[in-house]
Motif scaffolding. Structure first.
Motif, PDB file in Angstrom:
ATOM      1  N   SER A  91       0.811  -1.242   0.000  1.00 10.17           N
ATOM      2  CA  SER A  91       0.000   0.000   0.000  1.00 10.17           C
ATOM      3  C   SER A  91       0.830   1.271   0.000  1.00 10.17           C
ATOM      4  N   THR A  92       2.111   1.179  -0.317  1.00 11.03           N
ATOM      5  CA  THR A  92       2.966   2.363  -0.390  1.00 11.03           C
ATOM      6  C   THR A  92       3.594   2.465  -1.777  1.00 11.03           C
ATOM      7  N   LEU A  93       3.538   3.657  -2.367  1.00 15.44           N
ATOM      8  CA  LEU A  93       4.198   3.887  -3.650  1.00 15.44           C
ATOM      9  C   LEU A  93       5.701   3.922  -3.383  1.00 15.44           C
ATOM     10  N   THR A  94       6.399   2.854  -3.801  1.00 17.23           N
ATOM     11  CA  THR A  94       7.784   2.620  -3.412  1.00 17.23           C
ATOM     12  C   THR A  94       8.699   2.629  -4.630  1.00 17.23           C
ATOM     13  N   VAL A  95       9.824   3.333  -4.524  1.00 19.57           N
ATOM     14  CA  VAL A  95      10.796   3.351  -5.611  1.00 19.57           C
ATOM     15  C   VAL A  95      11.466   1.979  -5.697  1.00 19.57           C
ATOM     16  N   THR A  96      11.388   1.354  -6.873  1.00 25.74           N
ATOM     17  CA  THR A  96      12.017   0.048  -7.088  1.00 25.74           C
ATOM     18  C   THR A  96      13.248   0.150  -7.993  1.00 25.74           C
ATOM     19  N   GLU A  97      13.403   1.292  -8.677  1.00 27.15           N
ATOM     20  CA  GLU A  97      14.602   1.535  -9.483  1.00 27.15           C
ATOM     21  C   GLU A  97      14.880   3.023  -9.523  1.00 27.15           C
ATOM     22  N   ASP A  98      16.155   3.388  -9.419  1.00 28.54           N
ATOM     23  CA  ASP A  98      16.588   4.787  -9.497  1.00 28.54           C
ATOM     24  C   ASP A  98      17.754   4.850 -10.471  1.00 28.54           C
ATOM     25  N   ILE A  99      17.536   5.525 -11.605  1.00 30.74           N
ATOM     26  CA  ILE A  99      18.626   5.764 -12.556  1.00 30.74           C
ATOM     27  C   ILE A  99      19.071   7.202 -12.351  1.00 30.74           C
ATOM     28  N   ASN A 100      20.280   7.359 -11.821  1.00 27.58           N
ATOM     29  CA  ASN A 100      20.814   8.672 -11.487  1.00 27.58           C
ATOM     30  C   ASN A 100      21.843   9.086 -12.530  1.00 27.58           C
ATOM     31  N   TYR A 101      21.570  10.207 -13.218  1.00 31.00           N
ATOM     32  CA  TYR A 101      22.504  10.774 -14.185  1.00 31.00           C
ATOM     33  C   TYR A 101      23.128  12.007 -13.549  1.00 31.00           C
ATOM     34  N   THR A 102      24.447  12.146 -13.645  1.00 34.58           N
ATOM     35  CA  THR A 102      25.090  13.331 -13.094  1.00 34.58           C
ATOM     36  C   THR A 102      25.855  14.070 -14.180  1.00 34.58           C
ATOM     37  N   ASN A 103      26.026  15.371 -13.943  1.00 28.71           N
ATOM     38  CA  ASN A 103      26.729  16.257 -14.865  1.00 28.71           C
ATOM     39  C   ASN A 103      26.096  16.189 -16.258  1.00 28.71           C
ATOM     40  N   CYS A 104      24.819  16.587 -16.318  1.00 32.38           N
ATOM     41  CA  CYS A 104      24.035  16.474 -17.549  1.00 32.38           C
ATOM     42  C   CYS A 104      24.033  17.803 -18.310  1.00 32.38           C
ATOM     43  N   ILE A 105      24.113  17.710 -19.624  1.00 30.46           N
ATOM     44  CA  ILE A 105      23.996  18.892 -20.471  1.00 30.46           C
ATOM     45  C   ILE A 105      22.828  18.668 -21.432  1.00 30.46           C
ATOM     46  N   ILE A 106      21.887  19.608 -21.430  1.00 29.99           N
ATOM     47  CA  ILE A 106      20.714  19.492 -22.293  1.00 29.99           C
ATOM     48  C   ILE A 106      21.150  19.808 -23.723  1.00 29.99           C
ATOM     49  N   THR A 107      20.906  18.886 -24.628  1.00 25.97           N
ATOM     50  CA  THR A 107      21.381  19.040 -26.003  1.00 25.97           C
ATOM     51  C   THR A 107      20.282  19.455 -26.973  1.00 25.97           C
ATOM     52  N   ARG A 108      19.012  19.188 -26.607  1.00 26.85           N
ATOM     53  CA  ARG A 108      17.922  19.502 -27.537  1.00 26.85           C
ATOM     54  C   ARG A 108      16.623  19.612 -26.763  1.00 26.85           C
ATOM     55  N   LEU A 109      15.766  20.538 -27.162  1.00 25.97           N
ATOM     56  CA  LEU A 109      14.434  20.699 -26.584  1.00 25.97           C
ATOM     57  C   LEU A 109      13.386  20.686 -27.683  1.00 25.97           C
ATOM     58  N   GLU A 110      12.207  20.200 -27.332  1.00 28.35           N
ATOM     59  CA  GLU A 110      11.076  20.261 -28.262  1.00 28.35           C
ATOM     60  C   GLU A 110       9.801  20.416 -27.447  1.00 28.35           C
ATOM     61  N   ALA A 111       9.053  21.480 -27.690  1.00 30.00           N
ATOM     62  CA  ALA A 111       7.789  21.708 -26.987  1.00 30.00           C
ATOM     63  C   ALA A 111       6.651  21.181 -27.841  1.00 30.00           C
ATOM     64  N   SER A 112       5.623  20.662 -27.154  1.00 31.30           N
ATOM     65  CA  SER A 112       4.488  20.094 -27.860  1.00 31.30           C
ATOM     66  C   SER A 112       3.222  20.436 -27.098  1.00 31.30           C
ATOM     67  N   ALA A 113       2.211  20.929 -27.803  1.00 31.36           N
ATOM     68  CA  ALA A 113       0.939  21.254 -27.170  1.00 31.36           C
ATOM     69  C   ALA A 113      -0.204  20.759 -28.045  1.00 31.36           C
ATOM     70  N   VAL A 114      -1.198  20.161 -27.420  1.00 31.29           N
ATOM     71  CA  VAL A 114      -2.386  19.686 -28.121  1.00 31.29           C
ATOM     72  C   VAL A 114      -3.586  20.382 -27.504  1.00 31.29           C
ATOM     73  N   SER A 115      -4.385  21.046 -28.336  1.00 29.90           N
ATOM     74  CA  SER A 115      -5.501  21.812 -27.779  1.00 29.90           C
ATOM     75  C   SER A 115      -6.806  21.032 -27.804  1.00 29.90           C
ATOM     76  N   LEU A 116      -6.956  20.110 -28.721  1.00 26.53           N
ATOM     77  CA  LEU A 116      -8.212  19.361 -28.825  1.00 26.53           C
ATOM     78  C   LEU A 116      -7.933  17.870 -28.968  1.00 26.53           C
ATOM     79  N   GLY A 117      -8.729  17.092 -28.280  1.00 24.95           N
ATOM     80  CA  GLY A 117      -8.698  15.645 -28.480  1.00 24.95           C
ATOM     81  C   GLY A 117      -7.478  14.939 -27.935  1.00 24.95           C
ATOM     82  N   GLY A 118      -6.596  15.639 -27.253  1.00 22.25           N
ATOM     83  CA  GLY A 118      -5.406  14.981 -26.720  1.00 22.25           C
ATOM     84  C   GLY A 118      -5.404  15.009 -25.214  1.00 22.25           C
ATOM     85  N   ASN A 119      -4.816  14.009 -24.598  1.00 23.56           N
ATOM     86  CA  ASN A 119      -4.773  14.004 -23.129  1.00 23.56           C
ATOM     87  C   ASN A 119      -3.382  14.308 -22.605  1.00 23.56           C
ATOM     88  N   ARG A 120      -2.433  14.627 -23.498  1.00 20.34           N
ATOM     89  CA  ARG A 120      -1.109  15.074 -23.055  1.00 20.34           C
ATOM     90  C   ARG A 120      -0.938  16.507 -23.547  1.00 20.34           C
TER      91      ARG A 120
END
Length: 196
Positions: free
Chosen positions: A119-148
């Motif tokens: 009955s507890t939401l428990t972490v079963t895996e942790d992938i830890n990345y260190t010293n990260c550099i963001i290389t690319r971004l992409e924004a996405s928006a859906v106004s109708l008919g989408g749930n994301r």
């Protein structure tokens, strides 16, 4: 015909009402910048600054020397490609976006897999990345008919990756952990012991 055409136009609230809601068991902590919506006695404390993770992908490859006639000279090099994440446009996403604009490294990005254990939401895996550099971004928006709605996709490189599996028996009792670390700055690899 008119009624049929109008039924094709669905607003997001109606879409959610018709299809129900869903959640994955993946979460992300971007350098502690999350809004911390997951709280309470039935939530693992590791998830306090975590946001829901909508998409995740990573890949590693080993360049093998095919001319080698034995194992001694055939191991080659490990190459870690960009990791990919998709998150809602929240406080953590804005932090990620700003780091991209400024070209600054992010100290830590943690991807969690969490499951219901006793009955507890428990972490079963942790992938830890260190010293990260963001290389690319992409924004996405859906106004109708989408749930994301209004998401941010990001790709990043990292210099160290530590994967921790938290082990449990059938009764939900902790049984230790397996830890695998690869550090590209020190050229070291420490695989988890098998059978622990």
């Amino acid at each position: 015909h008119k009624m049929g055409n109008q039924s094709n136009i669905v607003n997001p609230a109606a879409f959610a009402a018709e299809t129900g809601t869903s959640s994955s068991n993946l979460y992300i902590n971007i350098n502690g910048q999350g809004s911390g919506t997951l709280t309470g006695p039935n939530v693992d404390t590791k998830l306090v600054s975590a946001d829901r993770l909508l998409g995740f992908s990573e890949q590693m490859s080993r360049a093998v020397n095919s001319a080698a006639e034995n194992n001694l000279f055939s191991a080659g090099q490990i190459d870690a490609s960009w990791a990919y994440i998709e998150v809602m446009r929240t406080q953590a996403a804005m932090y990620l976006q700003n780091c991209f604009y400024l070209g600054t490294n992010i100290n830590a990005i943690d991807v969690y897999r969490a499951d219901m254990i006793n009955s507890t939401l428990t972490v079963t895996e942790d992938i830890n990345y260190t010293n990260c550099i963001i290389t690319r971004l992409e924004a996405s928006a859906v106004s109708l008919g989408g749930n994301r709605l209004d998401t941010l996709k990001a790709w990043f490189r990292f210099l160290q990756r530590t994967d921790t599996l938290y082990l449990f028996d059938q009764g939900g009792q902790p049984q230790g952990q397996n830890v695998t670390t690869i550090d590209f700055t020190k050229l070291t690899l420490q695989p988890a012991a098998t059978g622990e």
